[in-house]
Design a protein around this motif. Structure first.
Motif, mmCIF file in Angstrom:
data_model
loop_
_atom_site.group_PDB
_atom_site.id
_atom_site.type_symbol
_atom_site.label_atom_id
_atom_site.label_comp_id
_atom_site.label_asym_id
_atom_site.label_seq_id
_atom_site.Cartn_x
_atom_site.Cartn_y
_atom_site.Cartn_z
ATOM 1 N N HIS A 111 0.827 -1.217 0.000
ATOM 2 C CA HIS A 111 0.000 0.000 0.000
ATOM 3 C C HIS A 111 0.858 1.263 0.000
ATOM 4 O O HIS A 111 0.605 2.210 -0.770
ATOM 5 C CB HIS A 111 -0.927 -0.003 1.220
ATOM 6 C CG HIS A 111 -1.722 1.257 1.364
ATOM 7 N ND1 HIS A 111 -2.801 1.551 0.557
ATOM 8 C CD2 HIS A 111 -1.560 2.327 2.213
ATOM 9 C CE1 HIS A 111 -3.288 2.734 0.903
ATOM 10 N NE2 HIS A 111 -2.549 3.230 1.896
ATOM 11 N N ASP A 112 1.897 1.289 0.855
ATOM 12 C CA ASP A 112 2.743 2.479 0.943
ATOM 13 C C ASP A 112 3.480 2.733 -0.370
ATOM 14 O O ASP A 112 3.624 3.895 -0.793
ATOM 15 C CB ASP A 112 3.753 2.320 2.080
ATOM 16 C CG ASP A 112 3.087 2.372 3.448
ATOM 17 O OD1 ASP A 112 1.941 2.857 3.534
ATOM 18 O OD2 ASP A 112 3.717 1.910 4.430
ATOM 19 N N ALA A 113 3.950 1.666 -1.010
ATOM 20 C CA ALA A 113 4.655 1.826 -2.281
ATOM 21 C C ALA A 113 3.713 2.357 -3.357
ATOM 22 O O ALA A 113 4.077 3.243 -4.147
ATOM 23 C CB ALA A 113 5.264 0.494 -2.712
ATOM 24 N N ARG A 114 2.498 1.825 -3.399
ATOM 25 C CA ARG A 114 1.522 2.317 -4.390
ATOM 26 C C ARG A 114 1.193 3.781 -4.139
ATOM 27 O O ARG A 114 1.039 4.568 -5.072
ATOM 28 C CB ARG A 114 0.259 1.457 -4.351
ATOM 29 C CG ARG A 114 0.441 0.061 -4.935
ATOM 30 C CD ARG A 114 -0.910 -0.600 -5.224
ATOM 31 N NE ARG A 114 -1.709 -0.742 -4.013
ATOM 32 C CZ ARG A 114 -1.654 -1.787 -3.194
ATOM 33 N NH1 ARG A 114 -0.823 -2.793 -3.468
ATOM 34 N NH2 ARG A 114 -2.407 -1.855 -2.104
ATOM 35 N N GLU A 115 1.090 4.146 -2.867
ATOM 36 C CA GLU A 115 0.825 5.549 -2.533
ATOM 37 C C GLU A 115 1.972 6.451 -3.009
ATOM 38 O O GLU A 115 1.755 7.617 -3.349
ATOM 39 C CB GLU A 115 0.644 5.703 -1.014
ATOM 40 C CG GLU A 115 -0.681 5.182 -0.490
ATOM 41 C CD GLU A 115 -1.850 6.049 -0.946
ATOM 42 O OE1 GLU A 115 -1.757 7.291 -0.815
ATOM 43 O OE2 GLU A 115 -2.842 5.489 -1.460
ATOM 44 N N ALA A 116 3.185 5.896 -3.035
ATOM 45 C CA ALA A 116 4.347 6.656 -3.493
ATOM 46 C C ALA A 116 4.489 6.655 -5.009
ATOM 47 O O ALA A 116 5.413 7.276 -5.547
ATOM 48 C CB ALA A 116 5.615 6.091 -2.854
ATOM 49 N N GLY A 117 3.581 5.943 -5.697
ATOM 50 C CA GLY A 117 3.601 5.935 -7.156
ATOM 51 C C GLY A 117 4.252 4.735 -7.795
ATOM 52 O O GLY A 117 4.419 4.688 -9.019
ATOM 53 N N VAL A 118 4.629 3.725 -6.991
ATOM 54 C CA VAL A 118 5.266 2.532 -7.542
ATOM 55 C C VAL A 118 4.215 1.660 -8.231
ATOM 56 O O VAL A 118 3.199 1.310 -7.627
ATOM 57 C CB VAL A 118 5.978 1.724 -6.433
ATOM 58 C CG1 VAL A 118 6.574 0.437 -6.998
ATOM 59 C CG2 VAL A 118 7.060 2.568 -5.768
ATOM 60 N N VAL A 119 4.445 1.327 -9.500
ATOM 61 C CA VAL A 119 3.499 0.499 -10.249
ATOM 62 C C VAL A 119 3.959 -0.951 -10.348
ATOM 63 O O VAL A 119 3.161 -1.838 -10.639
ATOM 64 C CB VAL A 119 3.257 1.073 -11.662
ATOM 65 C CG1 VAL A 119 2.635 2.462 -11.575
ATOM 66 C CG2 VAL A 119 4.549 1.125 -12.480
ATOM 67 N N ALA A 120 5.252 -1.192 -10.125
ATOM 68 C CA ALA A 120 5.784 -2.561 -10.180
ATOM 69 C C ALA A 120 7.031 -2.633 -9.318
ATOM 70 O O ALA A 120 7.772 -1.650 -9.186
ATOM 71 C CB ALA A 120 6.106 -2.966 -11.615
ATOM 72 N N LEU A 121 7.233 -3.805 -8.723
ATOM 73 C CA LEU A 121 8.378 -4.007 -7.835
ATOM 74 C C LEU A 121 9.122 -5.267 -8.272
ATOM 75 O O LEU A 121 8.540 -6.354 -8.328
ATOM 76 C CB LEU A 121 7.906 -4.152 -6.390
ATOM 77 C CG LEU A 121 8.970 -4.403 -5.327
ATOM 78 C CD1 LEU A 121 9.883 -3.198 -5.190
ATOM 79 C CD2 LEU A 121 8.307 -4.724 -3.981
ATOM 80 N N TRP A 122 10.397 -5.115 -8.604
ATOM 81 C CA TRP A 122 11.228 -6.246 -8.997
ATOM 82 C C TRP A 122 12.243 -6.533 -7.895
ATOM 83 O O TRP A 122 12.885 -5.621 -7.384
ATOM 84 C CB TRP A 122 12.008 -5.951 -10.279
ATOM 85 C CG TRP A 122 11.170 -5.814 -11.518
ATOM 86 C CD1 TRP A 122 9.802 -5.793 -11.605
ATOM 87 C CD2 TRP A 122 11.664 -5.680 -12.847
ATOM 88 N NE1 TRP A 122 9.414 -5.659 -12.900
ATOM 89 C CE2 TRP A 122 10.533 -5.583 -13.700
ATOM 90 C CE3 TRP A 122 12.925 -5.624 -13.405
ATOM 91 C CZ2 TRP A 122 10.646 -5.433 -15.069
ATOM 92 C CZ3 TRP A 122 13.057 -5.473 -14.776
ATOM 93 C CH2 TRP A 122 11.923 -5.394 -15.597
ATOM 94 N N GLU A 123 12.374 -7.804 -7.562
ATOM 95 C CA GLU A 123 13.380 -8.230 -6.602
ATOM 96 C C GLU A 123 14.272 -9.273 -7.274
ATOM 97 O O GLU A 123 13.793 -10.313 -7.723
ATOM 98 C CB GLU A 123 12.731 -8.819 -5.356
ATOM 99 C CG GLU A 123 13.745 -9.219 -4.286
ATOM 100 C CD GLU A 123 13.094 -9.831 -3.061
ATOM 101 O OE1 GLU A 123 13.040 -9.161 -2.018
ATOM 102 O OE2 GLU A 123 12.611 -10.982 -3.176
ATOM 103 N N VAL A 124 15.559 -8.970 -7.347
ATOM 104 C CA VAL A 124 16.527 -9.872 -7.974
ATOM 105 C C VAL A 124 17.456 -10.387 -6.885
ATOM 106 O O VAL A 124 18.122 -9.600 -6.199
ATOM 107 C CB VAL A 124 17.347 -9.148 -9.060
ATOM 108 C CG1 VAL A 124 18.196 -10.158 -9.834
ATOM 109 C CG2 VAL A 124 16.438 -8.374 -10.010
ATOM 110 N N ARG A 125 17.497 -11.697 -6.703
ATOM 111 C CA ARG A 125 18.336 -12.312 -5.666
ATOM 112 C C ARG A 125 19.409 -13.182 -6.309
ATOM 113 O O ARG A 125 19.133 -13.956 -7.228
ATOM 114 C CB ARG A 125 17.489 -13.162 -4.719
ATOM 115 C CG ARG A 125 16.601 -12.350 -3.778
ATOM 116 C CD ARG A 125 15.912 -13.249 -2.765
ATOM 117 N NE ARG A 125 15.159 -12.500 -1.781
ATOM 118 C CZ ARG A 125 15.674 -12.034 -0.649
ATOM 119 N NH1 ARG A 125 16.947 -12.254 -0.366
ATOM 120 N NH2 ARG A 125 14.917 -11.353 0.202
#
Length: 231
Positions: free
Chosen positions: A63-77
């Motif tokens: 929710h917080d990321a979407r509120e900040a305008g993030v539309v997609a989140l990628w995690e590379v491990r």
């Protein structure tokens, strides 16, 4: 290969921590699992990256990321370490994927290819007791020019150039990183061999524990006439 141009921020954690604030960048996702983040500058070198083997997961922003305008989140491990790359995408300008197929590899110019061949035949140029294992030894990111063994039997990776620059040292460094993951080879020493080695490349190589060797092309191909030398 997947190529994405997007407004994004990037956070890297692991052996070091690094942060790239939001900006429009190029993101490359390669079939080998590597992910590279480029800006419109800096030539070939990415701002940040994750080397293979690695795994990319596309997560749902909270929710917080979407509120900040993030539309997609990628995690590379990374597969073998705790290193992690997190890319937050705010606006995607373009997103395309292309199957590049099998790459035939780099074709060296005539002198460089011949230098490699001559050094493989005259491996003692590196020092007494050296022996050739093979030319074009494969790694996951391409073949290293020569794999040899020193007098004590330790593995040695040799990168051959006509003119040795910083990019050649970086290339050999990447090969060494891959080869040192093989318990049958590790620890692997590096040798940067060229007709001419630029001063900055020599400093970088020696700082990384890579030995520099200047090759006399004419002498190696039997065209050097000692009687014609002034000194």
């Amino acid at each position: 290969m997947r190529v994405v141009i997007a407004s994004c921020s990037v956070d890297y954690s692991g052996r070091l921590d690094a942060h790239l604030p939001r900006a429009t960048r190029l993101i490359m996702v390669k079939a080998d699992g590597s992910v590279l983040v480029h800006s419109d500058g800096g030539s070939y070198k990415p701002l940040n990256w994750m080397s293979p083997p690695a795994r990319l997961a596309e997560l749902e922003p909270d929710h917080d990321a979407r509120e900040a305008g993030v539309v997609a989140l990628w995690e590379v491990r990374a597969a073998k370490t705790e290193d992690r790359l997190v890319i937050r995408l705010f606006e995607v300008v373009s997103d395309s994927s292309v199957d590049l197929g099998a790459d035939p590899g780099l074709t060296k110019d005539g002198v460089e290819a011949h230098l490699q061949e001559l050094l493989a035949e005259q491996i003692e140029v590196l020092g007494p007791g050296y022996r050739l294992v093979r030319r074009e030894h494969p790694t996951p990111i391409g073949p290293v020019d020569i794999l040899a063994r020193d007098p004590q039997g330790a593995a040695v990776a040799v990168e051959v150039k006509r003119v040795g620059g910083i990019d050649g040292v970086e290339q050999l460094t990447r090969y060494l990183d891959m080869l040192n993951r093989d318990p049958l080879l590790s620890p692997v020493q590096g040798v940067f061999a060229a007709q001419q080695i630029k001063p900055q490349a020599r400093v970088l190589a020696e700082d990384r524990g890579i030995r520099c060797v200047v090759l006399d092309y004419d002498a190696m191909r039997g065209m050097d006439d000692p009687g014609s030398r002034l000194f």
